[in-house]
Scaffold this motif. Structure first.
Motif, PDB file in Angstrom:
ATOM      1  N   ASP A   7       0.849  -1.185   0.000  1.00 53.37           N
ATOM      2  CA  ASP A   7       0.000   0.000   0.000  1.00 53.37           C
ATOM      3  C   ASP A   7       0.890   1.241   0.000  1.00 53.37           C
ATOM      4  OD1 ASP A   7       0.446   0.994   2.893  1.00 53.37           O
ATOM      5  OD2 ASP A   7      -0.210  -1.070   3.221  1.00 53.37           O
ATOM      6  N   GLN A   8       0.304   2.388  -0.297  1.00 55.11           N
ATOM      7  CA  GLN A   8       1.084   3.611  -0.482  1.00 55.11           C
ATOM      8  C   GLN A   8       1.884   3.977   0.761  1.00 55.11           C
ATOM      9  OE1 GLN A   8      -1.237   7.040  -1.612  1.00 55.11           O
ATOM     10  NE2 GLN A   8       0.559   8.272  -2.110  1.00 55.11           N
ATOM     11  N   GLN A   9       1.272   3.850   1.938  1.00 56.31           N
ATOM     12  CA  GLN A   9       1.977   4.217   3.164  1.00 56.31           C
ATOM     13  C   GLN A   9       3.198   3.334   3.389  1.00 56.31           C
ATOM     14  OE1 GLN A   9      -0.462   4.019   6.684  1.00 56.31           O
ATOM     15  NE2 GLN A   9       1.125   4.814   8.025  1.00 56.31           N
ATOM     16  N   THR A  10       3.047   2.032   3.173  1.00 53.76           N
ATOM     17  CA  THR A  10       4.162   1.105   3.366  1.00 53.76           C
ATOM     18  C   THR A  10       5.248   1.358   2.329  1.00 53.76           C
ATOM     19  OG1 THR A  10       2.660  -0.570   4.258  1.00 53.76           O
ATOM     20  CG2 THR A  10       4.826  -1.327   3.509  1.00 53.76           C
ATOM     21  N   GLU A  11       4.833   1.596   1.084  1.00 57.51           N
ATOM     22  CA  GLU A  11       5.794   1.839   0.013  1.00 57.51           C
ATOM     23  C   GLU A  11       6.633   3.078   0.302  1.00 57.51           C
ATOM     24  OE1 GLU A  11       8.013   1.773  -3.436  1.00 57.51           O
ATOM     25  OE2 GLU A  11       6.744   0.187  -2.625  1.00 57.51           O
ATOM     26  N   ASP A 137       5.296  -3.381 -16.532  1.00 58.90           N
ATOM     27  CA  ASP A 137       5.085  -3.330 -15.091  1.00 58.90           C
ATOM     28  C   ASP A 137       6.114  -2.405 -14.456  1.00 58.90           C
ATOM     29  OD1 ASP A 137       7.502  -4.812 -14.728  1.00 58.90           O
ATOM     30  OD2 ASP A 137       6.415  -6.694 -14.916  1.00 58.90           O
ATOM     31  N   GLY A 138       5.903  -2.094 -13.184  1.00 61.81           N
ATOM     32  CA  GLY A 138       6.781  -1.156 -12.500  1.00 61.81           C
ATOM     33  C   GLY A 138       8.219  -1.631 -12.411  1.00 61.81           C
ATOM     34  N   ASP A 139       8.419  -2.948 -12.223  1.00 64.82           N
ATOM     35  CA  ASP A 139       9.773  -3.488 -12.141  1.00 64.82           C
ATOM     36  C   ASP A 139      10.549  -3.230 -13.426  1.00 64.82           C
ATOM     37  OD1 ASP A 139       8.811  -4.438  -9.765  1.00 64.82           O
ATOM     38  OD2 ASP A 139       9.351  -6.529 -10.109  1.00 64.82           O
ATOM     39  N   THR A 140       9.894  -3.507 -14.551  1.00 71.62           N
ATOM     40  CA  THR A 140      10.553  -3.326 -15.849  1.00 71.62           C
ATOM     41  C   THR A 140      10.819  -1.851 -16.106  1.00 71.62           C
ATOM     42  OG1 THR A 140       9.449  -5.305 -16.697  1.00 71.62           O
ATOM     43  CG2 THR A 140      10.393  -3.800 -18.316  1.00 71.62           C
ATOM     44  N   VAL A 164      19.485   6.421 -10.646  1.00 66.45           N
ATOM     45  CA  VAL A 164      19.091   5.482  -9.587  1.00 66.45           C
ATOM     46  C   VAL A 164      17.949   6.065  -8.753  1.00 66.45           C
ATOM     47  CG1 VAL A 164      20.714   6.218  -7.769  1.00 66.45           C
ATOM     48  CG2 VAL A 164      20.033   3.821  -7.928  1.00 66.45           C
ATOM     49  N   LEU A 165      17.899   7.379  -8.610  1.00 67.31           N
ATOM     50  CA  LEU A 165      16.766   8.006  -7.936  1.00 67.31           C
ATOM     51  C   LEU A 165      15.514   7.938  -8.801  1.00 67.31           C
ATOM     52  CD1 LEU A 165      18.553  11.154  -6.458  1.00 67.31           C
ATOM     53  CD2 LEU A 165      17.631   9.232  -5.159  1.00 67.31           C
ATOM     54  N   ALA A 166      15.651   8.255 -10.089  1.00 66.51           N
ATOM     55  CA  ALA A 166      14.499   8.237 -10.991  1.00 66.51           C
ATOM     56  C   ALA A 166      13.918   6.839 -11.146  1.00 66.51           C
ATOM     57  CB  ALA A 166      14.898   8.793 -12.355  1.00 66.51           C
ATOM     58  N   ALA A 167      14.747   5.806 -11.018  1.00 70.86           N
ATOM     59  CA  ALA A 167      14.263   4.432 -11.146  1.00 70.86           C
ATOM     60  C   ALA A 167      13.251   4.077 -10.070  1.00 70.86           C
ATOM     61  CB  ALA A 167      15.442   3.462 -11.100  1.00 70.86           C
ATOM     62  N   ASN A 168      13.263   4.812  -8.969  1.00 74.15           N
ATOM     63  CA  ASN A 168      12.316   4.531  -7.889  1.00 74.15           C
ATOM     64  C   ASN A 168      10.923   5.087  -8.157  1.00 74.15           C
ATOM     65  OD1 ASN A 168      13.580   3.189  -5.302  1.00 74.15           O
ATOM     66  ND2 ASN A 168      15.172   4.477  -6.212  1.00 74.15           N
ATOM     67  N   ILE A 169      10.787   5.958  -9.151  1.00 75.32           N
ATOM     68  CA  ILE A 169       9.493   6.600  -9.394  1.00 75.32           C
ATOM     69  C   ILE A 169       8.407   5.592  -9.769  1.00 75.32           C
ATOM     70  CG2 ILE A 169       8.271   8.258 -10.874  1.00 75.32           C
ATOM     71  CD1 ILE A 169      11.104   9.719 -10.989  1.00 75.32           C
ATOM     72  N   PRO A 170       8.608   4.723 -10.768  1.00 75.38           N
ATOM     73  CA  PRO A 170       7.543   3.763 -11.079  1.00 75.38           C
ATOM     74  C   PRO A 170       7.249   2.799  -9.938  1.00 75.38           C
ATOM     75  CG  PRO A 170       9.544   3.269 -12.330  1.00 75.38           C
ATOM     76  CD  PRO A 170       9.737   4.608 -11.707  1.00 75.38           C
ATOM     77  N   LEU A 171       8.245   2.482  -9.119  1.00 83.84           N
ATOM     78  CA  LEU A 171       8.018   1.589  -7.982  1.00 83.84           C
ATOM     79  C   LEU A 171       7.178   2.288  -6.916  1.00 83.84           C
ATOM     80  CD1 LEU A 171      11.572  -0.010  -7.652  1.00 83.84           C
ATOM     81  CD2 LEU A 171       9.601  -0.848  -8.949  1.00 83.84           C
ATOM     82  N   ARG A 173       5.034   4.620  -7.482  1.00 80.91           N
ATOM     83  CA  ARG A 173       3.680   4.747  -8.026  1.00 80.91           C
ATOM     84  C   ARG A 173       2.883   3.460  -7.866  1.00 80.91           C
ATOM     85  NH1 ARG A 173       4.472   7.863 -13.865  1.00 80.91           N
ATOM     86  NH2 ARG A 173       4.912   9.950 -13.015  1.00 80.91           N
ATOM     87  N   GLU A 174       3.542   2.329  -7.975  1.00 80.26           N
ATOM     88  CA  GLU A 174       2.831   1.050  -7.981  1.00 80.26           C
ATOM     89  C   GLU A 174       2.989   0.266  -6.680  1.00 80.26           C
ATOM     90  OE1 GLU A 174       3.342  -1.251 -11.543  1.00 80.26           O
ATOM     91  OE2 GLU A 174       3.605   0.534 -12.791  1.00 80.26           O
ATOM     92  N   GLY A 175       3.636   0.850  -5.687  1.00 76.75           N
ATOM     93  CA  GLY A 175       3.846   0.126  -4.437  1.00 76.75           C
ATOM     94  C   GLY A 175       4.650  -1.134  -4.643  1.00 76.75           C
ATOM     95  N   ALA A 176       5.705  -1.033  -5.464  1.00 79.81           N
ATOM     96  CA  ALA A 176       6.396  -2.230  -5.954  1.00 79.81           C
ATOM     97  C   ALA A 176       7.803  -2.401  -5.386  1.00 79.81           C
ATOM     98  CB  ALA A 176       6.456  -2.201  -7.479  1.00 79.81           C
ATOM     99  N   GLY A 177       8.111  -1.758  -4.260  1.00 84.26           N
ATOM    100  CA  GLY A 177       9.426  -1.941  -3.663  1.00 84.26           C
ATOM    101  C   GLY A 177      10.329  -0.739  -3.870  1.00 84.26           C
ATOM    102  N   VAL A 178      11.621  -0.979  -3.770  1.00 78.44           N
ATOM    103  CA  VAL A 178      12.608   0.097  -3.861  1.00 78.44           C
ATOM    104  C   VAL A 178      13.743  -0.356  -4.771  1.00 78.44           C
ATOM    105  CG1 VAL A 178      13.890  -0.677  -1.824  1.00 78.44           C
ATOM    106  CG2 VAL A 178      13.983   1.725  -2.478  1.00 78.44           C
ATOM    107  N   PHE A 179      14.366   0.602  -5.470  1.00 85.74           N
ATOM    108  CA  PHE A 179      15.442   0.287  -6.411  1.00 85.74           C
ATOM    109  C   PHE A 179      16.767   0.784  -5.875  1.00 85.74           C
ATOM    110  CE2 PHE A 179      18.326   0.901  -9.898  1.00 85.74           C
ATOM    111  CZ  PHE A 179      18.015  -0.067 -10.837  1.00 85.74           C
ATOM    112  N   TYR A 180      17.683  -0.130  -5.646  1.00 83.96           N
ATOM    113  CA  TYR A 180      19.091   0.201  -5.405  1.00 83.96           C
ATOM    114  C   TYR A 180      19.894  -1.064  -5.651  1.00 83.96           C
ATOM    115  CZ  TYR A 180      18.589  -2.024  -0.786  1.00 83.96           C
ATOM    116  OH  TYR A 180      18.346  -2.912   0.228  1.00 83.96           O
TER     117      TYR A 180
END
Length: 276
Positions: A7-11, A137-140, A164-171, A173-180
């Motif tokens: 959910d948005q809060q957890t993401e 999907d957000g991961d891709t 690497v910061l911009a890669a987190n935007i789709p995640l 938006r979709e509550g799909a985790g974090v990119f690093y």
């Protein structure tokens, strides 16, 4: 399909708690000799010894960029990307926030790579179409945003840190985790990025990034309930170390790597009939 769904809060909590990991990526891109703990101290605005003042400023500016992403991810567009670079590249980049006008060059493990000339309208279309593509999907999207921005070198410097910061935007938006990129995976990831710069084929890099760089781990806690058991931390470390030791084959398998590195297949298209 995304690996995670929060959910948005957890993401947003996962993203905020993971910011030191993301900033540590940026430091590694620049060969800044800083530990994850020291990065955390900069985020907390704590006194820190043994780090050059310029390096502290670099990490601090990236932290400002991370905050900017959290504030604007819902409606993020190309103008926001330039603003993000202005934060991340402040005091460190010529004309921060402005697109590259010169030739530019990137040092890679295969030598000096010269990126394509930057055309603003084309760059904007490519970025916004990718970020808003309903077929991905957000991961891709996250893996492709990081890859494409790194290779395009839209700015004079600070491109991978911005990517690497911009890669987190789709995640986000979709509550799909974090990119690093986890530290043990960095060296092999940089090698795959170098290959991608030269061959312009992102298939293997994207597959690896989706596997190792999209996480539910903020450095202390795994957020997916399926990972909420003691042994999973060891499983996670072993998986990342397989990539460190065996490269992409260690996590994707030999056959998958061969599939992703074959020349792309383009069906023959018949041209117009020519009458004699």
């Amino acid at each position: 399909m995304n690996k995670f769904k929060f959910d948005q809060q957890t993401e947003e909590l996962l993203y905020k708690k993971s910011i030191p990991n993301i900033l540590h990526d940026g430091a590694q891109f620049e060969d800044i000799p800083i530990t994850l703990l020291q990065t955390q101290e900069i985020v907390n605005n704590s006194p820190i010894n043994g780090i050059k003042p310029d390096d502290v400023v670099t990490v601090h500016n990236m932290h400002m960029g991370a905050k900017y992403v959290l504030e604007h991810y819902k409606d993020f567009d190309f103008e926001n990307l330039k603003e993000l670079h202005a934060y991340t590249g402040a005091d460190d980049t010529v004309n921060a926030g402005q697109l590259r006008k010169g030739v530019g060059a990137v040092q890679t493990t295969r030598g000096e790579f010269t990126p394509d000339r930057v055309y603003e309208q084309l760059a904007q279309e490519n970025f916004e179409n990718l970020l808003n593509d309903p077929q991905l999907d957000g991961d891709t999207k996250a893996a492709k945003v990081f890859s494409s921005l790194s290779r395009a070198q839209l700015f004079n410097d600070t491109n991978k840190r911005t990517a690497v910061l911009a890669a987190n935007i789709p995640l986000l938006r979709e509550g799909a985790g974090v990119f690093y990129i986890p530290e043990p995976a960095m060296e092999n990831t940089l090698q795959l990025m170098s290959d991608y710069y030269w061959n312009n084929d992102d298939r293997l890099l994207v597959a690896v990034l989706k596997d190792v760089a999209i996480n539910d781990y903020d450095g202390k806690t795994f957020y997916d309930p399926k990972h909420d058991y003691y042994e999973y931390a060891d499983e996670y470390k072993k998986h990342i170390n397989l990539f460190k030791g065996l490269n992409a084959k260690g996590i994707l398998g030999k056959e998958k790597v061969q599939e992703l590195t074959r020349p792309p297949y383009f069906p023959e298209q018949s041209g117009p009939e020519i009458k004699r």
